[in-house]
Each structure stands twice: as structure tokens, then as C-alpha cells.
Design a protein around this motif. Structure first.
Motif, mmCIF file in Angstrom:
data_model
loop_
_atom_site.group_PDB
_atom_site.id
_atom_site.type_symbol
_atom_site.label_atom_id
_atom_site.label_comp_id
_atom_site.label_asym_id
_atom_site.label_seq_id
_atom_site.Cartn_x
_atom_site.Cartn_y
_atom_site.Cartn_z
ATOM 1 N N ARG A 16 0.882 -0.993 -0.271
ATOM 2 C CA ARG A 16 0.062 0.215 0.209
ATOM 3 C C ARG A 16 0.995 1.108 -0.207
ATOM 4 N NH1 ARG A 16 -5.031 -0.048 1.069
ATOM 5 N NH2 ARG A 16 -6.151 -2.517 1.208
ATOM 6 N N ASN A 17 1.676 1.245 0.301
ATOM 7 C CA ASN A 17 2.945 2.387 0.548
ATOM 8 C C ASN A 17 4.230 2.359 -0.132
ATOM 9 O OD1 ASN A 17 1.330 4.296 2.482
ATOM 10 N ND2 ASN A 17 0.732 3.012 3.607
ATOM 11 N N GLU A 117 -14.747 3.969 -4.635
ATOM 12 C CA GLU A 117 -14.351 2.489 -3.949
ATOM 13 C C GLU A 117 -15.304 1.485 -3.332
ATOM 14 O OE1 GLU A 117 -12.140 2.586 0.489
ATOM 15 O OE2 GLU A 117 -13.268 4.484 0.304
ATOM 16 N N ASP A 150 -3.975 6.619 -4.781
ATOM 17 C CA ASP A 150 -3.886 7.947 -3.983
ATOM 18 C C ASP A 150 -4.716 8.442 -3.639
ATOM 19 O OD1 ASP A 150 -1.785 6.202 -3.181
ATOM 20 O OD2 ASP A 150 -0.001 7.329 -4.615
ATOM 21 N N THR A 152 -6.592 11.351 -2.349
ATOM 22 C CA THR A 152 -6.248 12.561 -0.835
ATOM 23 C C THR A 152 -8.093 12.804 -0.008
ATOM 24 O OG1 THR A 152 -6.943 14.607 -2.485
ATOM 25 C CG2 THR A 152 -4.474 13.545 -2.374
ATOM 26 N N ASP A 153 -8.078 13.178 1.146
ATOM 27 C CA ASP A 153 -9.061 14.411 1.294
ATOM 28 C C ASP A 153 -8.909 15.359 1.761
ATOM 29 O OD1 ASP A 153 -6.862 14.869 3.556
ATOM 30 O OD2 ASP A 153 -7.648 13.344 5.463
ATOM 31 N N GLY A 157 -3.871 14.727 4.065
ATOM 32 C CA GLY A 157 -3.788 13.383 4.107
ATOM 33 C C GLY A 157 -4.428 12.484 2.531
ATOM 34 N N THR A 158 -3.725 11.128 3.078
ATOM 35 C CA THR A 158 -4.031 10.237 1.652
ATOM 36 C C THR A 158 -3.779 9.119 1.918
ATOM 37 O OG1 THR A 158 -2.366 11.900 0.435
ATOM 38 C CG2 THR A 158 -2.799 9.959 -0.093
ATOM 39 N N ARG A 159 -4.783 8.786 1.585
ATOM 40 C CA ARG A 159 -4.247 7.442 1.920
ATOM 41 C C ARG A 159 -4.524 5.931 -0.021
ATOM 42 N NH1 ARG A 159 -9.701 4.769 1.326
ATOM 43 N NH2 ARG A 159 -12.196 6.414 0.598
ATOM 44 N N ARG A 160 -4.334 5.001 0.133
ATOM 45 C CA ARG A 160 -3.738 4.450 -0.716
ATOM 46 C C ARG A 160 -4.561 3.352 -1.266
ATOM 47 N NH1 ARG A 160 1.824 2.836 -3.247
ATOM 48 N NH2 ARG A 160 1.266 4.528 -3.639
#
Length: 398
Positions: A16-17, A117, A150, A152-153, A157-160
Motif C-alpha cells: 500500500r505504501n 471505492e 492515492d 487525498t482527503d 491526508g492521503t490513503r492508497r
């Protein structure tokens, strides 16, 4: 590379990262935009907005059916599948299914990509979908050959999300990975339509009157010219001042420019712009209320044309993406967006088709009733016959 990373790579798992992964940051926010203008700005063109709404709303409106396919290829509607509940109850607590699907399709039309998602419960069962604005996404190409997203919120913040965790609806791509919008492919065409609209707006703001020339018998100083220009613009320019009587003194004369909006073909160019944008989206002009050169004959066929050449390809894309990302590989389930309501034609043609199907034993009466949205007729008890209509045997005279 450590042993666990090497094993994960050859078995197809993604991390994931991974800061070493090359990021396609330039692709995600920008590729769906036409030259110099964002997709949001493109919706200022009424035809772009109308075409996008027509396609997205129509696909969100049609019934979403889930079928289970057995080993013989027979399909039975899966009434207990979670996707059926989602299609009726809502994609998530904030969005109904039509709202969610409309956002997804509109994003794909305007930017070339629609992303959502896939939400699953703790036991892995499908529980909903969450739409993600494409402008908040950066696409990453992993060393395994797959994509990651990726997101962004908006707060830093960032999530994959991995490829298996999203539903990615694409318009036609240049690389097979990320979609490209048709607005960017025909940027010059859209820019020309926008320029025509900008000219019309400016023309109306000037009071819908062509510019002219003020003549003076002698020479004027720079201060006099600036003062005259300022007074003229404040008192006689703009739509609010249209029709005011022009008063000139000191030997000044007004000479209007010999050009009209008809000479500039303003109206014709704007009509042609509507057809150009409709052509980009494969939408018949009558669908977006462009009725020039329209007849009852081609108007009645516009809906069929719209469903066959515009909606059906997008519906197939959506169904194929669900098969890829939502349902298990080679699983027995499939999604169908039922376009039959658009394809059934006028009532006379439809019932003639039903009559032919009944006569040749292709359908029975209850199947015809189901197609028309009616409940099946209850079977009569054995040995009991319904009484004939009161007027049976009578001849009608018309």
C-alpha cells in the motif's frame, strides 16, 4: 530487496505504501481536462451539461438487475445478492444508487475516469460503494504491473486504494490504464464553441448594439478623448443602458459600424456548436432540446438511437467493470442495466412484437405481462372457467 518483498511481488501482492513507485501525478488531475479549461468549467457550456446529464441520469434511472448464471448458461435473478439490496437501498448512507451511479458516469464523461471505492463488511461481503472525485486521485503504477490510487482527503491526508478495492470506469484510453475525456480529445472544437458563447455574452453586455465611431470636426486632446470615452461607456454602454437616447454636442457625430450579429453569423455558429458537442457525446440533438430541423419521424427515433449508440456502450462498460472488480473471478453473478424501456419503441410496435412472440410460442402471456411490468395472472383452479364477458358475441359497429 528483502525476501518477503520478493515473495510478495512474485505472488502478485501489492504494497500500500511504496515510496519507490513512480507516480503518475500528472495524469490524474489533468488528463481529463480540455486545454486550459477544467471539466467543471466545460459544464458552463449548456450542451456539455445537457449531454452529460442526459447520459448519466438515464443510466442511473434504468433498473439494475443481478443474475446468477448456472452451468448451462441459464440466468435467474439473484434476489438475495447484496448488490440487489444496494441498488434499491443506496450505495452508502449519504447517496442513493441513482445518485451514486450518476456521479460515477458524469465523472467518466467529463474527465475520462469515474472512480468508486468498493466497501466490504468485516466478512468480505459487499456492503456499498463510495464515489471519489477524480481530481482528488493520483494514479500510481506499481512494480507488479497493477495500478494503485492515492486519494487525498482535502486536509493533507492521503490513503492508497489497490486495484481490487475500486471500481474504475474509463472512457477510451491512450495507454490502456487511465481514461482520457472526449473534451480533451476535441479541445479545439469545444474551445470554438466556448469562444462563440463568450462573444455572444460580450455582445449582450454591450447592450446588443454594434460598436460605432464618434466623429469630431477638429482635433481633441488626450484628456478630452479619455473624458468622452468614460462618459460614453458609463451612460450608454451595457445591456442596462440599451435604448437610451444618445445626445452629442460640440460638433460630435455618431456613425454606427456597419455590422450586425446576422452578418457575423452569431446565431448560426451557436446552433452549429450545439450539434458539434452532441456529436462528441453521441447524443441526438432532440435529447438535449435542440429541435432545429426536427420532425415527428426523427424525434420518435431519437430515443432508440440514444439507447442503441450512446447508452448501450456505456451500460456494457459498467457491467464489464462490475464483473472485473466487484464479483469474484469467474463467479456465477453478473450485473445488467436493463435498457429495455428505451428499446421497446412505441406501444403499437411493441404489442405487435408481443403478438408475434405469443403466436410462435416464444413467450407466454405471463412473460409478456412481466415485460410490461405487470404481475403474472393467477392460474384458475382446475375445472373452473371464468365467465365470458357480458358483451361476448356482440358485434361492434364503428
Amino acid at each position: 530487496m528483502v525476501l518477503k518483498d520478493w515473495l510478495a511481488r512474485i505472488t502478485g501482492f501489492e504494497k500500500r505504501n511504496d515510496s519507490a513507485d513512480p507516480s503518475w501525478a500528472a495524469l490524474a488531475p489533468g488528463i481529463g481536462y480540455m486545454a486550459g479549461v477544467s471539466a467543471r468549467a466545460a459544464e458552463n457550456l449548456s450542451t456539455v451539461l445537457a449531454c452529460t446529464n442526459a447520459i448519466a441520469t438515464a443510466l442511473a434511472y434504468v433498473p439494475a438487475l443481478v443474475y446468477r448464471v448456472d452451468s448451462d448458461g441459464n440466468r435467474v435473478e439473484a434476489m438475495s445478492h447484496p448488490l440487489r439490496r444496494i441498488a434499491r437501498g443506496g450505495a452508502n448512507p449519504q447517496m442513493t444508487w441513482p445518485d451514486w451511479l450518476e456521479h460515477l458516469v458524469a465523472s467518466a464523461l467529463l474527465t475520462g475516469n469515474g472512480l468508486a471505492e468498493i466497501i466490504r463488511a468485516g466478512n468480505g461481503q459487499l456492503s456499498g460503494f463510495r464515489w471519489i472525485p477524480w481530481g482528488m486521485v493520483t494514479v500510481v503504477y506499481l512494480s507488479s504491473g497493477r495500478l494503485a490510487y492515492d486519494v487525498t482527503d482535502g486536509r493533507g491526508g492521503t490513503r492508497r486504494l489497490l486495484e481490487s478495492e475500486v471500481l474504475h470506469l474509463r472512457d477510451r484510453t491512450d495507454d490502456g490504464l487511465v481514461g482520457r475525456s472526449r473534451l480533451s480529445r476535441a479541445a479545439d472544437t469545444v474551445a470554438g464553441v466556448q469562444a462563440s458563447n463568450a462573444f455572444a455574452k460580450s455582445f449582450l453586455e454591450r447592450g446588443a448594439q454594434p460598436s460605432g465611431v464618434i466623429r469630431h470636426p477638429g482635433a481633441m486632446t488626450l484628456e478630452q478623448k479619455a473624458s468622452l470615452r468614460e462618459q460614453f461607456n458609463s451612460n450608454y454602454s451595457g445591456a442596462a443602458n440599451a435604448g437610451k437616447t444618445l445626445i452629442l454636442d460640440g460638433g460630435l457625430e455618431w456613425q454606427a459600424a456597419q455590422i450586425s450579429p446576422e452578418d457575423a453569423e452569431l446565431l448560426e455558429s451557436r446552433k452549429f456548436g450545439v450539434v458539434e458537442v452532441c456529436r462528441l457525446f453521441q447524443v441526438p440533438p432532440p435529447i438535449v432540446q435542440a429541435y432545429e430541423n426536427n420532425t415527428f419521424t426523427n424525434a420518435s427515433q431519437a430515443g432508440l438511437w440514444f439507447a442503441t449508440f450512446c447508452l448501450a456502450p456505456w451500460a456494457r462498460k459498467i457491467e464489464a467493470e462490475f464483473a472485473r472488480s466487484v464479483f469474484p473471478s469467474n463467479g456465477p453473478y453478473e450485473l445488467e442495466l436493463d435498457l429495455s424501456g428505451f428499446l421497446r419503441g412505441d406501444p403499437a410496435t411493441r404489442w405487435q412484437a408481443h403478438e408475434i412472440a405469443l403466436r410462435n410460442n416464444v413467450l407466454d402471456a405471463n412473460e409478456v405481462r412481466q415485460i410490461e411490468g405487470w404481475n403474472p395472472r393467477k392460474a384458475e383452479p382446475a375445472g373452473v372457467r371464468s365467465p365470458p364477458p357480458a358483451n361476448q358475441g356482440e358485434q361492434s359497429h364503428v
